[in-house]
Scaffold this motif. Structure first.
Motif, PDB file in Angstrom:
ATOM      1  N   GLU A 175      -0.818  12.421  -6.529  1.00 33.36           N
ATOM      2  CA  GLU A 175      -1.734  12.994  -5.713  1.00 33.36           C
ATOM      3  C   GLU A 175      -2.164  14.812  -5.532  1.00 33.36           C
ATOM      4  O   GLU A 175      -3.043  15.219  -4.948  1.00 33.36           O
ATOM      5  N   SER A 228       1.369  -1.135   0.126  1.00 34.14           N
ATOM      6  CA  SER A 228       0.132   0.044   0.123  1.00 34.14           C
ATOM      7  C   SER A 228       0.515   1.246  -0.196  1.00 34.14           C
ATOM      8  O   SER A 228       0.312   1.977  -0.379  1.00 34.14           O
ATOM      9  N   ASN A 272      -2.902   8.547   4.873  1.00 29.56           N
ATOM     10  CA  ASN A 272      -3.035   6.762   4.704  1.00 29.56           C
ATOM     11  C   ASN A 272      -1.220   6.477   4.449  1.00 29.56           C
ATOM     12  O   ASN A 272      -0.599   5.508   4.658  1.00 29.56           O
ATOM     13  N   LYS A 273      -0.991   7.188   3.347  1.00 26.78           N
ATOM     14  CA  LYS A 273       0.272   6.919   2.350  1.00 26.78           C
ATOM     15  C   LYS A 273       1.175   7.311   3.123  1.00 26.78           C
ATOM     16  O   LYS A 273       1.921   6.459   3.094  1.00 26.78           O
ATOM     17  N   LYS A 287     -12.383   6.771   8.760  1.00 28.42           N
ATOM     18  CA  LYS A 287     -10.920   6.294   7.760  1.00 28.42           C
ATOM     19  C   LYS A 287      -9.955   6.982   7.769  1.00 28.42           C
ATOM     20  O   LYS A 287      -8.768   6.954   7.251  1.00 28.42           O
ATOM     21  N   GLU A 296      -4.732  15.034  -8.009  1.00 27.49           N
ATOM     22  CA  GLU A 296      -5.925  14.165  -7.576  1.00 27.49           C
ATOM     23  C   GLU A 296      -6.822  15.208  -6.227  1.00 27.49           C
ATOM     24  O   GLU A 296      -7.949  15.224  -6.322  1.00 27.49           O
ATOM     25  N   ASP A 323      -6.647   9.362   1.771  1.00 29.82           N
ATOM     26  CA  ASP A 323      -6.536   8.484   1.521  1.00 29.82           C
ATOM     27  C   ASP A 323      -4.650   8.794   1.598  1.00 29.82           C
ATOM     28  O   ASP A 323      -3.803   8.196   1.070  1.00 29.82           O
ATOM     29  N   ILE A 324      -4.257  10.014   1.322  1.00 34.29           N
ATOM     30  CA  ILE A 324      -3.194  10.346   0.741  1.00 34.29           C
ATOM     31  C   ILE A 324      -2.433  10.548   2.191  1.00 34.29           C
ATOM     32  O   ILE A 324      -1.297  10.149   2.657  1.00 34.29           O
ATOM     33  N   GLN A 376     -11.981  12.432   0.933  1.00 27.66           N
ATOM     34  CA  GLN A 376     -11.533  11.286   0.983  1.00 27.66           C
ATOM     35  C   GLN A 376      -9.921  10.991  -0.032  1.00 27.66           C
ATOM     36  O   GLN A 376      -9.252  10.276   0.262  1.00 27.66           O
ATOM     37  N   THR A 377     -10.157  11.745  -1.235  1.00 26.98           N
ATOM     38  CA  THR A 377      -8.404  12.165  -1.215  1.00 26.98           C
ATOM     39  C   THR A 377      -7.612  12.395  -0.928  1.00 26.98           C
ATOM     40  O   THR A 377      -6.537  12.067  -0.232  1.00 26.98           O
ATOM     41  N   ALA A 388      -5.620   3.962   8.248  1.00 25.58           N
ATOM     42  CA  ALA A 388      -5.614   2.513   7.643  1.00 25.58           C
ATOM     43  C   ALA A 388      -5.896   1.571   8.539  1.00 25.58           C
ATOM     44  O   ALA A 388      -5.721   1.740   9.361  1.00 25.58           O
TER      45      ALA A 388
END
Length: 254
Positions: free
Chosen positions: A156, A139, A178-179, A227, A159, A175-176, A171-172, A230
């Motif tokens: 990113e 991931s 969590n990365k 959320k 995005e 996600d970033i 949400q974007t 992760a």
């Protein structure tokens, strides 16, 4: 053992509430979980219930005999008419007509059945760590220091620019974030703490932005709480040995 209830956590995969009943017999228990306000393991017997968080303990339940609970690692919470807690460093026994609660004696620790269970515990932790770390590596993707990492950051940013509407933007951002957290965990495992701290700082920066957005948008609050992390990090943090430099990760999670 009879499973009374399984209730998965809404936040963390492979976490949740597990309640089992032991009417008679002996059980060695190892639990690996996190203090997320939801996760717990409960073992009930006719005499009492035992709750455990990241611990190993032995339970013996025999008809017409006191329940014996002996702690090997960390602590358990025992609930009868009175509530007791016992950690491995405590030597005093709590006794009443129904329960004997104590630390596993040194004489028992060398017995074959104890050593076999400890061996299984260690093998289980190794398996969990390997599985979670492989998932994190996948991931995390390209790591800081790789020549392709700037392209990852540029993607990113694109995005974020294309995320129209509060929900999609939120949400974007999640996600970033969590990365960055995944990258930090992988970098720590690879022995690169300075790069890991930089990734954690980036994680902190974006999570503050997310938190600020959630203040003004009630609908986002519940979604963010589920959320913002992760699903695998806390499991891996719980599985890492105490000698690992994970304090910086725990600070970032807090």
């Amino acid at each position: 053992l009879l499973i009374n209830r399984i209730n998965p956590s809404p936040i963390f995969a492979r976490q949740g509430t597990l309640e089992v009943a032991l009417s008679a017999g002996r059980a060695w228990v190892q639990t690996l979980n996190v203090e997320d306000g939801f996760t717990r393991f409960v073992l009930s017997t006719p005499q009492a219930t035992v709750e455990s968080l990241n611990s190993s303990f032995d339970v013996t339940s025999v008809a017409d005999q006191p329940l014996a609970v002996r702690v090997f690692k960390n602590r358990v919470d025992l609930k009868t008419a009175e509530t007791h807690s016992l950690a491995t460093h405590q030597k005093a026994l709590v006794q009443n007509k129904k329960v004997i609660l104590g630390v596993l004696p040194d004489a028992d620790r060398v017995q074959e059945w104890v050593q076999n269970n400890l061996k299984k515990d260690r093998e289980h932790l190794v398996l969990v760590r390997e599985r979670e770390f492989a998932s994190l590596q996948q991931s995390a993707g390209v790591l800081p220091g790789n020549m392709l990492y700037p392209l990852k950051l540029a993607k990113e940013r694109l995005e974020l620019a294309m995320a129209f509407g509060d929900q999609r933007l939120n949400q974007t951002q999640i996600d970033i974030a969590n990365k960055r957290l995944n990258e930090a965990m992988v970098l720590l495992e690879k022995g690169e703490p300075e790069k890991a701290r930089e990734a954690l700082q980036a994680y902190n920066n974006i999570t503050r932005q997310i938190a600020e957005s959630a203040k003004t948008n009630q609908a986002l609050r519940g979604e963010v709480s589920q959320k913002i992390l992760a699903q695998n990090q806390k499991v891996l943090v719980a599985a890492l040995p105490a000698s690992s430099p994970i304090r910086v990760v725990q600070d970032a999670l807090d």
